[in-house]
Design a protein around this motif. Structure first.
Motif, PDB file in Angstrom:
ATOM      1  N   UNK A 109       0.807  -1.227   0.000  1.00 39.11           N
ATOM      2  CA  UNK A 109       0.000   0.000   0.000  1.00 39.11           C
ATOM      3  C   UNK A 109       0.834   1.269   0.000  1.00 39.11           C
ATOM      4  N   UNK A 110       1.987   1.243   0.669  1.00 37.36           N
ATOM      5  CA  UNK A 110       2.671   2.488   0.927  1.00 37.36           C
ATOM      6  C   UNK A 110       4.028   2.711   0.316  1.00 37.36           C
ATOM      7  N   UNK A 111       4.556   1.752  -0.418  1.00 36.67           N
ATOM      8  CA  UNK A 111       5.899   1.959  -0.952  1.00 36.67           C
ATOM      9  C   UNK A 111       5.842   2.584  -2.335  1.00 36.67           C
ATOM     10  N   UNK A 112       6.932   3.227  -2.687  1.00 35.41           N
ATOM     11  CA  UNK A 112       7.012   3.855  -4.009  1.00 35.41           C
ATOM     12  C   UNK A 112       7.174   2.796  -5.101  1.00 35.41           C
ATOM     13  N   UNK A 113       7.884   1.722  -4.803  1.00 33.51           N
ATOM     14  CA  UNK A 113       8.107   0.670  -5.789  1.00 33.51           C
ATOM     15  C   UNK A 113       6.962  -0.322  -5.784  1.00 33.51           C
ATOM     16  N   UNK A 114       6.304  -0.492  -6.882  1.00 34.16           N
ATOM     17  CA  UNK A 114       5.148  -1.402  -6.928  1.00 34.16           C
ATOM     18  C   UNK A 114       5.508  -2.794  -7.431  1.00 34.16           C
ATOM     19  N   UNK A 115       6.622  -2.936  -8.157  1.00 35.94           N
ATOM     20  CA  UNK A 115       7.028  -4.254  -8.633  1.00 35.94           C
ATOM     21  C   UNK A 115       7.551  -5.097  -7.462  1.00 35.94           C
ATOM     22  N   UNK A 116       8.443  -4.517  -6.683  1.00 36.03           N
ATOM     23  CA  UNK A 116       8.996  -5.179  -5.510  1.00 36.03           C
ATOM     24  C   UNK A 116       8.872  -4.216  -4.340  1.00 36.03           C
ATOM     25  N   UNK A 117       7.687  -4.131  -3.744  1.00 36.69           N
ATOM     26  CA  UNK A 117       7.465  -3.114  -2.702  1.00 36.69           C
ATOM     27  C   UNK A 117       8.202  -3.409  -1.401  1.00 36.69           C
ATOM     28  N   UNK A 118       8.811  -2.369  -0.857  1.00 35.04           N
ATOM     29  CA  UNK A 118       9.487  -2.461   0.435  1.00 35.04           C
ATOM     30  C   UNK A 118       9.295  -1.171   1.196  1.00 35.04           C
ATOM     31  N   UNK A 119       9.292  -1.281   2.487  1.00 36.62           N
ATOM     32  CA  UNK A 119       9.351  -0.127   3.374  1.00 36.62           C
ATOM     33  C   UNK A 119      10.804  -0.071   3.840  1.00 36.62           C
ATOM     34  N   UNK A 120      11.624   0.657   3.120  1.00 36.83           N
ATOM     35  CA  UNK A 120      13.066   0.595   3.343  1.00 36.83           C
ATOM     36  C   UNK A 120      13.471   0.996   4.751  1.00 36.83           C
ATOM     37  N   UNK A 121      12.712   1.886   5.370  1.00 39.85           N
ATOM     38  CA  UNK A 121      13.069   2.306   6.725  1.00 39.85           C
ATOM     39  C   UNK A 121      12.894   1.190   7.750  1.00 39.85           C
ATOM     40  N   UNK A 122      12.166   0.123   7.397  1.00 40.39           N
ATOM     41  CA  UNK A 122      12.016  -0.982   8.347  1.00 40.39           C
ATOM     42  C   UNK A 122      12.323  -2.357   7.768  1.00 40.39           C
ATOM     43  N   UNK A 123      12.653  -2.439   6.490  1.00 45.46           N
ATOM     44  CA  UNK A 123      12.897  -3.739   5.852  1.00 45.46           C
ATOM     45  C   UNK A 123      13.994  -4.536   6.553  1.00 45.46           C
ATOM     46  N   UNK A 124      15.060  -3.874   6.954  1.00 49.38           N
ATOM     47  CA  UNK A 124      16.144  -4.551   7.676  1.00 49.38           C
ATOM     48  C   UNK A 124      16.009  -4.378   9.182  1.00 49.38           C
ATOM     49  N   UNK A 125      14.925  -3.768   9.611  1.00 48.95           N
ATOM     50  CA  UNK A 125      14.675  -3.556  11.038  1.00 48.95           C
ATOM     51  C   UNK A 125      14.571  -4.848  11.817  1.00 48.95           C
TER      52      UNK A 125
END
Length: 135
Positions: free
Chosen positions: A98-114
């Motif tokens: 819902x919230x990421x800029x990338x729609x092909x491979x969506x990630x929330x970069x600020x928490x992906x490695x959290x």
């Protein structure tokens, strides 16, 4: 957490890329359940998603052949993630879609490695509210 060599130097990448069907097998958790082997993003990778056809844990098998990244992630979570981590992974995926800029491979970069950072700081990938009590 992606900073230490876990296997020896070998040719696994060559085997994975050249295999008719590549299977990657792991337990769904490690360190007594404090680490999920199914995570939003890995800190280090030897084998990109394009080399992975089938993922297997004791929870099940995800045949990812021909699937787009979003469908792959849903299938891997549904079939291979440990029940303790499945709701956390589904929540992350829903919010990323819902919230990421990338729609092909969506990630929330600020928490992906959290997840990895939380393990280093607390000894568990589970958030404090989801971690088992010490009783």
């Amino acid at each position: 957490m992606g900073t230490s060599m876990m296997n020896g130097i070998g040719g696994s990448g060559d085997f994975a890329r050249q295999a008719f069907i590549s299977f990657f097998m792991a337990p769904s958790t490690a360190k007594g359940g404090s680490i999920s082997t199914i995570v939003p993003m890995v800190a280090h990778t030897d084998h990109p998603e394009h080399d992975v056809a089938v993922v297997v844990t004791e929870q099940g098998l995800a045949d990812c052949r021909g699937l787009a990244p979003r469908a792959r992630s849903k299938l891997i979570i549904d079939k291979c993630a440990h029940p303790d981590y499945k709701p956390l992974l589904k929540d992350y995926a829903r919010r990323a879609w819902l919230g990421s800029a990338g729609r092909q491979t969506p990630h929330l970069l600020e928490e992906a490695l959290g997840w990895h950072d939380r393990y280093v700081k607390t000894g568990s990938m589970k958030p404090a509210a989801a971690a088992p009590s010490s009783k």
